[in-house]
Design an enzyme around this catalytic site. Structure first.
Site, PDB file in Angstrom:
ATOM      1  N   LYS A  32       7.012  12.634  -7.865  1.00  0.00           N
ATOM      2  CA  LYS A  32       5.848  11.388  -7.271  1.00  0.00           C
ATOM      3  C   LYS A  32       4.212  11.703  -6.696  1.00  0.00           C
ATOM      4  CE  LYS A  32       7.920  11.265  -2.788  1.00  0.00           C
ATOM      5  NZ  LYS A  32       9.098  10.784  -2.097  1.00  0.00           N
ATOM      6  N   ARG A 130      14.373   0.734   5.736  1.00  0.00           N
ATOM      7  CA  ARG A 130      13.757   0.231   5.047  1.00  0.00           C
ATOM      8  C   ARG A 130      14.426  -0.185   3.455  1.00  0.00           C
ATOM      9  NH1 ARG A 130       9.471   5.740   3.896  1.00  0.00           N
ATOM     10  NH2 ARG A 130      10.992   6.286   2.496  1.00  0.00           N
ATOM     11  N   TYR A 258     -23.792  14.832  11.337  1.00  0.00           N
ATOM     12  CA  TYR A 258     -23.731  13.896  11.797  1.00  0.00           C
ATOM     13  C   TYR A 258     -23.290  13.726  13.762  1.00  0.00           C
ATOM     14  CZ  TYR A 258     -24.708  12.618   7.044  1.00  0.00           C
ATOM     15  OH  TYR A 258     -25.172  12.060   5.734  1.00  0.00           O
ATOM     16  N   MET A 312     -19.154  14.329   3.682  1.00  0.00           N
ATOM     17  CA  MET A 312     -18.619  13.650   2.112  1.00  0.00           C
ATOM     18  C   MET A 312     -19.319  14.873   1.263  1.00  0.00           C
ATOM     19  SD  MET A 312     -20.104  10.598  -1.004  1.00  0.00           S
ATOM     20  CE  MET A 312     -19.358   9.113   0.821  1.00  0.00           C
TER      21      MET A 312
HETATM   22  C1  LIG Z   1       9.793  11.396  -1.781  1.00  0.00           C
HETATM   23  C2  LIG Z   1      11.052  11.984  -1.753  1.00  0.00           C
HETATM   24  C3  LIG Z   1      11.704  12.929  -1.852  1.00  0.00           C
HETATM   25  C4  LIG Z   1      11.197  13.973  -1.655  1.00  0.00           C
HETATM   26  O1  LIG Z   1      10.871  14.410  -0.042  1.00  0.00           O
HETATM   27  P1  LIG Z   1      10.177  15.567   0.717  1.00  0.00           P
HETATM   28  O2  LIG Z   1      10.296  15.560   1.729  1.00  0.00           O
HETATM   29  O3  LIG Z   1       8.944  15.727  -0.421  1.00  0.00           O
HETATM   30  O4  LIG Z   1      11.054  17.018  -0.255  1.00  0.00           O
HETATM   31  C5  LIG Z   1      13.079  12.860  -1.561  1.00  0.00           C
HETATM   32  N1  LIG Z   1      13.972  11.366  -2.215  1.00  0.00           N
HETATM   33  C6  LIG Z   1      13.446  10.270  -1.591  1.00  0.00           C
HETATM   34  C7  LIG Z   1      14.129   8.889  -1.955  1.00  0.00           C
HETATM   35  C8  LIG Z   1      11.749  10.186  -2.051  1.00  0.00           C
HETATM   36  O5  LIG Z   1      11.220   8.985  -1.474  1.00  0.00           O
END
Ligand SMILES: *Cc1c(COP(=O)(O)O)cnc(C)c1O
Length: 368
Positions: A32, A130, A258, A312
């Site tokens: 992801k 959640r 800055y 930046m």
């Molecule tokens: C992102 C995610 C993972 C992976 O988590 P990590 O901490 O990066 O290993 C596993 N299961 C779900 C449902 C996630 O959203």
């Protein structure tokens, strides 16, 4: 050059570490957020030995299919609309089902028998609060899905797996294991389980179940608070680097950058590095932040403090230790083997995950 160098061999190595820790489980490799900022296209070839990949949005799933990923794709928040559910069926995406609307879509539109969408991940809220069905609603949802012909994986997500001693871990594990046994007794013995992210894989070896879901550890960061990437034998899969483009000597009493926040206590040799928050280096880093300079002539490595405000497009570092004759044009490592992105994250009061996935489009991207 501002450069993000991705190392597919490191990802394959880290995947093998996961498999060594969880030899009996299938691996859903999480890609992801553009593979935690590494780039899905760069990462997928390194994950060929994974059993599936996990994404958070349908668009990410379709991108992976377009790139030729032909094994399981798990959509970890499921479809957001009935139209997405239909597209998931079209593209053989395996969805999480975490609430009643998704359940309704799945019961109204059942994918063909040979479709990968017949496998669903039914989400149980064990304490994260959640997503997920609760103790009262989960069993009947599972039963309806099973009766409609779906294969089920019971899944949940840890809230504190990085801290082995957190009391919620044992509670989440117990609730999950109890629900899985109940479903196996009352719905089907074939129901699978999936509990562990990276931290769970490391901290809870007794509870890996059928599918593990590693994310951050595939990219070479330590998922738990009491071990480092080094002790876990994980290799950073990204090097973020830039270059020294100018040198100066700043006089004692003069300020840099800055807000004129950093004031030289004595004369100091400084270098201008072509990187900033416009590339993804965090703007707010504390006084412990440093970079590695690889001297352009002798290839010697030096640790150099970041001084003054991150801007930046540039940062200033203290190069007092670097030979003046060879500093200009030297490569500067913002993160990679040293400093590790987890260290930079600590200096920026955040986590490696965030630094990795918020890199901007400006740096060049290469693979090595
Ligand atoms: C992102 C995610 C993972 C992976 O988590 P990590 O901490 O990066 O290993 C596993 N299961 C779900 C449902 C996630 O959203």
């Amino acid at each position: 050059m501002r450069t993000i160098t991705i190392k597919p061999a490191a990802i394959t190595h880290n995947l093998n570490q996961v498999k060594a820790l969880a030899p009996k489980s299938n691996v859903l490799a999480m890609v992801k957020a553009n593979a935690y900022g590494h780039g899905v296209a760069a990462v997928l070839p390194a994950l060929q030995q994974a059993d599936g990949i996990g994404v958070a949005t349908l668009r990410e799933a379709l991108e992976a299919r377009q790139l030729g990923w032909d094994k399981t794709i798990g959509l970890i928040e499921g479809a957001f609309t009935v139209d997405e559910w239909q597209q998931a069926i079209e593209h053989d995406i395996s969805c999480v089902i975490h609430h009643a609307p998704q359940l309704d879509w799945a019961l109204e539109q059942i994918p063909p028998v040979d479709s990968a969408t017949r496998m669903v991940w039914i989400k149980y809220n064990t304490g994260m609060n959640r997503l997920g069905f609760n103790n009262q609603t989960l069993s009947s949802a599972a039963k309806s899905l099973h009766d409609a012909g779906y294969q089920l994986i019971l899944t949940t997500h840890f809230a504190n797996a990085d801290n082995q001693d957190h009391p919620l871990n044992a509670i989440q594990i117990q609730r999950f294991n109890d629900m899985l046994s109940t479903l196996r007794q009352t719905v089907s013995t074939n129901i699978k389980g999936s509990l562990c992210n990276s931290a769970g894989i490391v901290n809870f070896p007794e509870h890996h179940h059928d599918w593990v879901r590693p994310g951050i550890m595939l990219y070479g960061s330590a998922p738990v608070i009491d071990q480092s990437a080094y002790t876990l034998n994980l290799q950073p899969a990204m090097e973020f680097s830039a270059q020294i483009i100018a040198l100066q000597t700043v006089q004692a009493g003069d300020a840099i950058g800055y807000g004129s926040r950093w004031i030289a206590q004595q004369d100091v040799k400084t270098a201008l590095v072509s990187i900033g928050y416009g590339d993804g280096y965090p703007r707010v880093v504390n006084g412990d932040a440093y970079v590695s300079v690889i001297d352009a002539v002798n290839q010697q490595r030096y640790s150099c403090a970041v001084i003054g405000r991150v801007a930046m497009d540039m940062i200033v570092i203290d190069v007092s230790a670097v030979p003046e004759s060879s500093a200009l044009n030297s490569k500067v490592i913002l993160w990679g083997d040293a400093p590790h992105v987890d260290e930079v994250a600590t200096h920026a009061d955040t986590i490696g995950y965030e630094l990795l996935c918020r890199l901007s489009v400006r740096p060049n991207r290469i693979q090595m």
